[in-house]
Design an enzyme around this catalytic site. Structure first.
Site, PDB file in Angstrom:
ATOM      1  N   ALA A   1      43.018  35.577  46.314  1.00 49.95           N
ATOM      2  CA  ALA A   1      44.267  36.321  46.429  1.00 49.95           C
ATOM      3  C   ALA A   1      44.170  37.255  47.629  1.00 49.95           C
ATOM      4  CB  ALA A   1      44.487  37.134  45.167  1.00 49.95           C
TER       5      ALA A   1
ATOM      6  N   GLY B   1      41.065  33.380  43.448  1.00 50.80           N
ATOM      7  CA  GLY B   1      42.295  32.621  43.218  1.00 50.80           C
ATOM      8  C   GLY B   1      42.252  31.251  43.893  1.00 50.80           C
TER       9      GLY B   1
ATOM     10  N   GLU C   1      40.662  29.104  41.519  1.00 44.99           N
ATOM     11  CA  GLU C   1      41.579  28.960  40.377  1.00 44.99           C
ATOM     12  C   GLU C   1      42.695  27.962  40.698  1.00 44.99           C
ATOM     13  OE1 GLU C   1      41.910  33.286  40.166  1.00 44.99           O
ATOM     14  OE2 GLU C   1      41.422  33.150  38.037  1.00 44.99           O
TER      15      GLU C   1
ATOM     16  N   GLU D   1      35.523  37.993  41.996  1.00 44.22           N
ATOM     17  CA  GLU D   1      36.408  39.125  41.655  1.00 44.22           C
ATOM     18  C   GLU D   1      35.648  40.360  41.192  1.00 44.22           C
ATOM     19  OE1 GLU D   1      36.939  35.988  40.900  1.00 44.22           O
ATOM     20  OE2 GLU D   1      39.062  35.480  41.067  1.00 44.22           O
TER      21      GLU D   1
END
Ligand code: 3H9
Length: 708
Positions: free
Chosen positions: A63, A109, A112, A132
């Site tokens: 992200a 992300g 993910e 993260e």
């Protein structure tokens, strides 16, 4: 369609390319672009399958870390997470095989999104991970629910709690990747996708159950890692939240587990811990940007080095060079000193070997890069010479004059002084523009910080080369100004002053160390000094006395000098602030030290009393922040965040507190200032608020812009 995501058809496969340099971070636009493009591919009669790939050097690094700033409430965070989770389910529900093609990194992300594809292929050099936790958060887009389904609970727990990346080979073996592609990635991914289409195969990760079916084993793994984390997490919360979320993957169905992940993510992303760690992520990158040294300043290649002085620091520095594959000459005055130095180096490598962190072959190859010598022969081949002899101005100046004769005229001359004036060395070098301070931290082969001390004449090219070299040596280089103690040790003097005074006032050595360790440091001030050597500080104090200076204003405790006079230098002599059994580094409190502290307190008329851990932290941290403000105001650090980087990497300041300046911001500068004034009233005028601290507090501001 978003310009951040391109769409084209190749061999009846829709190729969706993310193009958001430099690292294809998932901004809102990128996420929307991917959803739209996959939907388009699913509806496109010319496409039988879909490939998701990254343009440039990487797949997706996660992200966009900047977007977390926008999250202000738990509800807002959960609402955003729901939208992202829905997007990923939509990808997973695509009617045509959807393949992620990974090169560079698939992180956070990024992984993910890849896990929400039906399959994942990667080139051999790719790395995947859920980092993260290093930002004080947990995977927030289903990572804690999909990863265990692909690779099993134990590896998912490791990846989500330590945040380390794994190689493509390991990821393939664990089931995270379906294939490692030789040759062109896109070609390989297209044929992989076409083969799945022919076989009519599509696999939704969220439907997989095999690797999470053994509930008891999964729960036991969660419990085991919680116990391990207690010993290593140093007070950080995010690793535990990651375990809780993975536990939910085992005990709940996918949707309920995802809901739990969203709640835990919200808790973490709004925490001060996450603010602090995100601050450091950007601070660590900002630190290499020097306002008057443009990015394109030429940096020289360092291919050969020489170090003068085979003591603790010189030996560690030689190891740092050898570890980076750079051949290094290590010089000392006589064979006996060299033999001692080389035996310490060998012992250090053998200890690394015994921990399985290096192979015997790598050990002998690395050791072979260090050439011990008692002469300056070969110095003319070195691109850089590092002086690392005792901290004594005349001695160092003499060595500098010798080095200047032996080294190539264009070689960089660096001093590892921790306190002395770089310009004094420049003056005797005959090449002041090439003289710089390279202040390593003990143990130099381990600690990540390199203070790059810029003298009056140090050239921009030498600064740029030093920053590049720091990276090569796997260090974080921070450019600092040439003041006594530079940034790290100048501030450390205030940290230690308070530790000594608190001891005299009634706190014990072990109470002070424990309070600091509970705050998140790996070691307290006294334990640290026992490692570094009480004799080192004593020598610096002697020098200062000879020039009529002190390291920090205020009462100078006599306790460390008395330990020195007793031959208690720390771990190396089996006793210092603590005592040590032979061959052991376990710190054993020693009542003799408390007696000495009581005697010295009595001499200064101090009535000893109980001191709380909170007061210990407040005193020590206030002293650090106040002096940090002064360092900043004096221009010896470029930014407050540089000071944070110095403290995190030089002294193990806890990352989840962001560094001493960021921590002060979280306490609030008005409170910090009020404490300085209170201490001045209580202890004396040696406590003086830095004018910068006063100004920022008055204006309701923080060291890092807005109050966090
Ligand atoms: C996440 O994904 C949460 C999810 O679970 C939830 C999803 C909804 N964002 O490091 P470099 C910038 S959390 C914004 O010097 P390298 C960086 O600041 C995220 N910016 O390159 C720098 O900018 P500048 C989880 C980012 O080659 C430039 O890119 N992911 C981001 O040495 C180059 O970076 C991570 O934690 C980002 N995510 O290393 C991975 N990443 O040039 C974070 C980089 O202006 N990234 N930038 O200074 C990394 O670890 C490294 O950047 C990487 C490349 C290994 C990828």
């Amino acid at each position: 369609m978003s310009p951040l995501v391109r769409y084209e058809i190749r061999d009846r496969v829709a190729v969706v390319t993310i193009d958001n340099p430099p690292v294809n971070a998932l901004s809102a636009g990128v996420m929307e672009g991917i959803s739209d493009a996959v939907e388009r591919g699913d509806d496109d009669a010319d496409a039988d399958a879909i490939v998701l790939i990254g343009a440039g050097t990487t797949f997706i690094a996660g992200a966009d870390i900047n977007i977390f700033k926008e999250l202000k409430t738990r509800e807002q965070s959960i609402e955003r997470s729901q939208a992202v989770h829905a997007r990923l389910k939509q990808l997973e529900d695509a009617g045509k095989p959807l393949v992620a093609a990974i090169h560079g990194h698939a992180l956070g992300g990024g992984l993910e999104f890849a896990m929400a594809c039906h399959y994942r292929v990667a080139v051999a050099t790719a790395r995947v991970g859920q980092p993260e936790v290093q930002l004080g958060i947990i995977p927030g887009a289903g990572g804690t629910q999909r990863l265990p389904r692909l690779c099993g609970v134990p590896l998912a727990l490791d990846m989500c709690t330590d945040g380390k990346m794994i190689t493509a080979a390991r990821a393939k073996q664990a089931g995270i990747l379906d294939a490692v592609i030789d040759g062109d990635l896109l070609e390989g991914a297209i044929s992989f996708a076409r083969a799945r289409e022919v076989a009519k195969e599509r696999r939704r990760t969220r439907d997989l159950q095999d690797k999470i079916r053994d509930r008891d084993a999964g729960l036991a793994a969660c419990q085991a890692i919680r116990t391990r984390l207690l010993g290593v997490s140093r007070g950080a919360r995010a690793p535990f939240a990651a375990v809780d979320a993975i536990e939910a993957c085992i005990t709940l169905d996918f949707d309920a587990g995802s809901r739990r992940e969203m709640e835990l993510f919200a808790e973490c992303v709004l925490s001060t811990e996450s603010l602090a760690m995100r601050h450091l992520f950007f601070a660590e990158r900002e630190v290499a940007k020097i306002p008057d040294v443009p990015k394109d300043t030429p940096a020289r290649a360092i291919t050969r080095a020489a170090v003068v002085g085979a003591g603790t620091m010189g030996g560690g520095i030689a190891m740092a060079y050898a570890n980076a594959g750079i051949p290094v000459l290590l010089k000392d005055v006589d064979l006996a000193s060299l033999a001692r130095g080389m035996s310490v180096i060998r012992k250090n490598y053998e200890s690394t070997l015994s921990k399985g962190k290096i192979t015997p072959e790598a050990l002998s190859q690395t050791l072979a890069l260090i050439t011990p010598t008692t002469s300056y022969d070969g110095f003319a081949d070195a691109d850089i010479v590092v002086e690392a002899v005792f901290e004594n101005l005349d001695l160092k100046k003499g060595v500098f004059a010798e080095i200047a004769k032996a080294a190539r005229p264009d070689a960089i001359l660096a001093s590892n002084t921790s306190t002395l004036d770089i310009d004094e060395f420049a003056a005797v070098s005959g090449r002041p523009a090439q003289v710089v301070g390279h202040h390593f931290f003990s143990p130099a082969n381990v600690m990540k910080l390199l203070e790059i001390v810029r003298g009056r004449s140090t050239s921009k090219e030498v600064v740029a080369t030093s920053l590049k070299l720091a990276k090569q040596l796997n260090k974080v280089g921070v450019v600092v100004g040439n003041c006594f103690g530079f940034v790290a040790n100048r501030m450390l003097a205030y940290y230690m002053r308070e530790a000594y005074l608190l001891l005299e006032e009634g706190a014990s050595v072990s109470q002070i160390d424990s309070a600091i360790i509970d705050f998140g440091y790996p070691v307290g001030p006294f334990g640290m000094q026992d490692i570094a050597g009480i004799d080192v500080g004593w020598r610096i104090r002697q020098y200062l006395k000879s020039v009529g200076k002190t390291r920090a204003e205020g009462p100078q405790s006599a306790v460390p000098d008395r330990l020195y006079e007793m031959g208690r230098y720390g771990q190396k002599t089996g006793a210092g602030w603590y005592r040590y059994e032979p061959g052991s580094r376990t710190r054993i409190p020693d009542p003799i030290v408390e007696d000495i502290a009581a005697e010295e307190a009595a001499k200064r008329g101090i009535i000893r009393h109980a001191i709380s851990d909170e007061d210990i932290i407040a005193r020590i941290m206030t002293a650090l922040a106040n002096e940090g403000a002064q360092v900043l105001a004096d221009g010896y650090a470029i930014r407050a965040s540089d000071i944070d980087v110095v403290y995190v990497h030089g002294f193990g300041f806890p990352r989840h507190r962001g560094g001493p300046m960021f921590y002060a911001d979280t306490v609030g500068l008005r409170t910090v200032l009020a404490r300085v004034n209170e201490y001045r009233d209580q202890y004396g005028d040696y406590w003086q608020p830095s004018p910068l601290l006063e100004k920022l507090a008055r204006e309701g501001r923080a060291f890092h812009g807005d109050t966090p």
